[in-house]
Design a protein around this motif. Structure first.
Motif, short mmCIF file in Angstrom:
data_model
loop_
_atom_site.label_atom_id
_atom_site.label_comp_id
_atom_site.label_asym_id
_atom_site.label_seq_id
_atom_site.Cartn_x
_atom_site.Cartn_y
_atom_site.Cartn_z
N LEU A 167 0.84 -1.20 0.00
CA LEU A 167 0.00 0.00 0.00
C LEU A 167 0.87 1.25 0.00
O LEU A 167 1.69 1.43 0.90
CB LEU A 167 -0.90 0.00 1.24
N PRO A 168 0.72 2.13 -0.98
CA PRO A 168 1.49 3.37 -0.94
C PRO A 168 1.21 4.14 0.35
O PRO A 168 0.06 4.23 0.80
CB PRO A 168 0.97 4.14 -2.17
N HIS A 169 2.24 4.65 0.96
CA HIS A 169 2.16 5.43 2.19
C HIS A 169 1.56 4.64 3.35
O HIS A 169 0.88 5.19 4.22
CB HIS A 169 1.35 6.72 1.96
N HIS A 170 1.83 3.33 3.35
CA HIS A 170 1.27 2.48 4.39
C HIS A 170 1.71 2.92 5.79
O HIS A 170 0.92 2.89 6.73
CB HIS A 170 1.66 1.01 4.16
N ALA A 171 2.96 3.34 5.93
CA ALA A 171 3.45 3.73 7.26
C ALA A 171 2.69 4.95 7.78
O ALA A 171 2.36 5.03 8.97
CB ALA A 171 4.95 4.02 7.21
N ASN A 172 2.42 5.91 6.92
CA ASN A 172 1.67 7.09 7.35
C ASN A 172 0.29 6.71 7.86
O ASN A 172 -0.19 7.25 8.87
CB ASN A 172 1.53 8.09 6.20
N LEU A 173 -0.36 5.77 7.17
CA LEU A 173 -1.70 5.35 7.57
C LEU A 173 -1.66 4.66 8.92
O LEU A 173 -2.47 4.95 9.81
CB LEU A 173 -2.30 4.43 6.52
N VAL A 174 -0.73 3.73 9.10
CA VAL A 174 -0.67 2.98 10.36
C VAL A 174 -0.29 3.88 11.53
O VAL A 174 -0.82 3.72 12.64
CB VAL A 174 0.31 1.80 10.23
N ARG A 175 0.57 4.84 11.30
CA ARG A 175 0.94 5.76 12.39
C ARG A 175 -0.26 6.51 12.95
O ARG A 175 -0.29 6.85 14.13
CB ARG A 175 2.01 6.75 11.92
N THR A 176 -1.26 6.77 12.10
CA THR A 176 -2.42 7.50 12.61
C THR A 176 -3.18 6.70 13.66
O THR A 176 -3.91 7.27 14.48
CB THR A 176 -3.39 7.87 11.46
N LEU A 177 -3.01 5.37 13.68
CA LEU A 177 -3.69 4.56 14.69
C LEU A 177 -3.17 4.86 16.10
O LEU A 177 -3.85 4.56 17.08
CB LEU A 177 -3.52 3.07 14.38
N PHE A 178 -1.99 5.44 16.20
CA PHE A 178 -1.44 5.74 17.52
C PHE A 178 -2.02 7.03 18.11
O PHE A 178 -1.63 7.43 19.20
CB PHE A 178 0.09 5.77 17.45
N ALA A 179 -2.99 7.61 17.43
CA ALA A 179 -3.77 8.69 18.03
C ALA A 179 -4.82 8.14 18.99
O ALA A 179 -5.32 8.87 19.85
CB ALA A 179 -4.45 9.52 16.95
N TYR A 180 -5.15 6.85 18.85
CA TYR A 180 -6.17 6.24 19.69
C TYR A 180 -5.56 5.76 21.00
O TYR A 180 -4.35 5.56 21.11
CB TYR A 180 -6.83 5.08 18.95
N ASP A 181 -6.41 5.53 21.98
CA ASP A 181 -5.98 4.95 23.24
C ASP A 181 -6.13 3.44 23.24
O ASP A 181 -5.32 2.73 23.84
CB ASP A 181 -6.79 5.55 24.40
N VAL A 182 -7.17 2.95 22.56
CA VAL A 182 -7.43 1.51 22.45
C VAL A 182 -7.80 1.20 21.01
O VAL A 182 -8.62 1.92 20.42
CB VAL A 182 -8.57 1.07 23.39
N ILE A 183 -7.21 0.16 20.46
CA ILE A 183 -7.65 -0.33 19.16
C ILE A 183 -7.97 -1.81 19.30
O ILE A 183 -7.29 -2.55 20.02
CB ILE A 183 -6.63 -0.07 18.03
N GLY A 184 -9.04 -2.22 18.62
CA GLY A 184 -9.50 -3.59 18.74
C GLY A 184 -9.52 -4.30 17.40
O GLY A 184 -9.82 -3.70 16.37
N PHE A 185 -9.21 -5.60 17.44
CA PHE A 185 -9.24 -6.46 16.27
C PHE A 185 -10.13 -7.66 16.59
O PHE A 185 -10.32 -8.02 17.75
CB PHE A 185 -7.83 -6.95 15.92
N GLN A 186 -10.62 -8.31 15.55
CA GLN A 186 -11.55 -9.41 15.75
C GLN A 186 -10.89 -10.66 16.35
O GLN A 186 -11.53 -11.39 17.11
CB GLN A 186 -12.20 -9.80 14.42
N THR A 187 -9.63 -10.93 16.00
CA THR A 187 -8.98 -12.15 16.45
C THR A 187 -7.54 -11.88 16.84
O THR A 187 -6.95 -10.85 16.50
CB THR A 187 -8.97 -13.23 15.35
N GLU A 188 -6.96 -12.85 17.53
CA GLU A 188 -5.54 -12.78 17.87
C GLU A 188 -4.67 -12.77 16.62
O GLU A 188 -3.59 -12.17 16.60
CB GLU A 188 -5.16 -13.96 18.77
N GLU A 189 -5.12 -13.45 15.56
CA GLU A 189 -4.33 -13.48 14.32
C GLU A 189 -4.20 -12.08 13.73
O GLU A 189 -3.11 -11.66 13.33
CB GLU A 189 -4.96 -14.43 13.30
#
Length: 468
Positions: A167-189
């Protein structure tokens, strides 16, 4: 009590219970408790974006919606969300389209949401943002001064690092997740894939649930979404469900029903499912005239070319299989391109000897859990489930298969149809325990307790990757 602000691509205003999904019901309950607000796109298109907000209140739930321009819908929704992120996050890198206009539209719409929403949010509010449409929105709200608690939940899979880096600019997109306090995913995988990316690509560190990048430490948790199990079980014995059950059984004329219910999408493995069923008909001629596959597949995202293609493929495939195997009084596949209200759907599930849930990749897949919840405890059907669905982590007593293998699917269908009652009951009971214990209410409580800085639910609510 802090007010909850839920933000998602679309909102679901309260209406007849049979027309609302479990997620909408659970979020509505949380919004009523906190006198909160649900914000999203109205679904309408305007000639010129004004930022005007439409407020509504229905059954104690307040919603706020904005209209988008046609270009916004093309680039943000049909483009980056559903032609770039959706295929990539479902491991279909071959279908992902990378266009600067798409990415630009995605960021523009997220900024527009941030600009419209910021004045509505108070300093002590708790914000909960949902899904792949709005990954960077939290950072944009932080940039506009919001300093309160904020969470994000991803309803679809998180792809492996080796795919995400395409994904172009993937790192920029993922870094924005660190604005949150909690992030949730459906599974451990999916959670582990996120951790791996942060460590390998961004140089972050992981310590249990805590993930650190630079001076930001967030909580990242697995939090599998559920269904309202008791309500769905009750729905299966409602008048509408009984009528649908009777209609299905009468039309089948004592034939065994295999049912699939999926939005028309390439991630659901419908082409592979039809091919697996065709292999079953080839391998087991003794079942001819004694079994029917009913596939319910409402169309979606019809403006996206790959969705038009999958519909054409399935139309042709269903016709070919029916042409090869049907008789004057038996059609092996019933292929239906529209949906059903919850109660009628529950009746269809209850009438089915086999539930065929075989996505190629799925964040969770609630159809699997709905099918289990709708069964008659005295005479339950058998769930055949893709091992690549998030639900396979919990429903380990289903017949787990590789959906890419027609032979494996054929064998599983044959086994399901021949399974003795005591084994069907034992497998169903184990799955129903999981569906009941980790239902939609458990999911909401688990996430919001973390978001509010409280301890996670314990006892029967505790989740582990191996729990069934």
């Amino acid at each position: 009590m802090s007010r909850l602000i839920v933000i998602s691509n679309r909102v679901s205003r309260p209406g007849p219970s049979g027309n609302q999904g479990g997620l909408a019901v659970a979020l509505a309950e949380a919004l009523r408790e906190s006198r909160g607000l649900w914000v999203g796109w109205s679904g309408d298109v305007t000639d010129n974006f004004t930022g005007q907000i439409g407020f509504h209140e229905d059954d104690g739930v307040r919603t706020a919606t904005i209209d988008l321009e046609e270009q916004d819908v093309d680039e943000y929704y049909n483009g980056y969300a559903n032609r770039t992120l959706w295929p990539l996050f479902h491991f279909r890198i071959d279908l992902a389209e990378y266009a600067r206009d798409f990415e630009g539209g995605y960021n523009r719409v997220n900024r527009r949401f941030a600009e419209c929403i910021s004045p509505l949010i108070e300093s002590d509010d708790v914000v909960w943002i949902h899904d792949y449409h709005m990954i960077p929105l939290g950072q944009m709200l932080r940039d506009r001064g919001f300093g309160g608690r904020m969470g994000y939940f991803l309803h679809i899979p998180w792809p492996p690092t080796r795919l995400l880096v395409s994904l172009p600019h993937h790192a920029n997109l993922v870094r924005t997740l660190f604005a949150y306090d909690v992030i949730g995913f459906q599974t451990e995988e999916w959670l582990e894939s996120f951790r791996h990316y942060v460590e390998r690509e961004l140089g972050g560190t992981v310590d249990g649930d805590r993930v650190t990048l630079g001076d930001r430490t967030i909580e990242a948790i697995a939090c599998p979404i559920g269904v309202n199990a008791r309500h769905f079980a009750d729905a299966a014995t409602s008048d509408d469900a009984r009528a649908m059950y009777g209609q299905m059984r009468a039309s089948l004329q004592d034939r065994a029903l295999i049912v699939g219910v999926d939005r028309l999408d390439y991630s659901k493995g419908l082409e592979e499912r039809f091919n697996g069923y065709a292999r079953f008909l080839k391998d087991h001629p003794e079942h001819h005239r004694h079994v029917v596959l009913t596939q319910v597949a409402p169309p979606s995202r019809e403006d996206v070319g790959s969705y038009q293609q999958i519909r054409a493929t399935l139309d042709a495939l269903a016709g070919r299989i029916n042409g090869e195997y049907s008789d004057v009084d038996w059609t092996p596949i019933r292929y239906v391109n529209h949906g059903y209200p919850r109660d009628r759907l529950a009746g269809i599930y209850r009438a089915a000897r086999v539930g065929l849930v075989t996505p190629l990749r799925d964040g969770m897949n609630l159809v699997a859990k709905e099918y289990v919840a709708a069964q008659d405890p005295e005479d339950p059907g058998v769930l055949i489930l893709s091992r690549f669905a998030g639900a396979a982590m919990q429903l380990t007593d289903a017949l787990l298969i590789n959906p890419y293998s027609p032979e494996e699917m054929s064998d599983a269908i044959h086994r399901a149809l021949a399974m003795p009652l005591d084994e069907r009951q034992r497998r169903w009971r184990a799955m129903m325990d999981s569906v009941e214990q980790q239902d939609i209410g458990w999911w909401r409580r688990r996430f919001t307790s973390r978001l509010n800085g409280e301890d996670a639910p314990v006892g029967k609510d505790e989740f582990s990757a191996t729990e069934t």
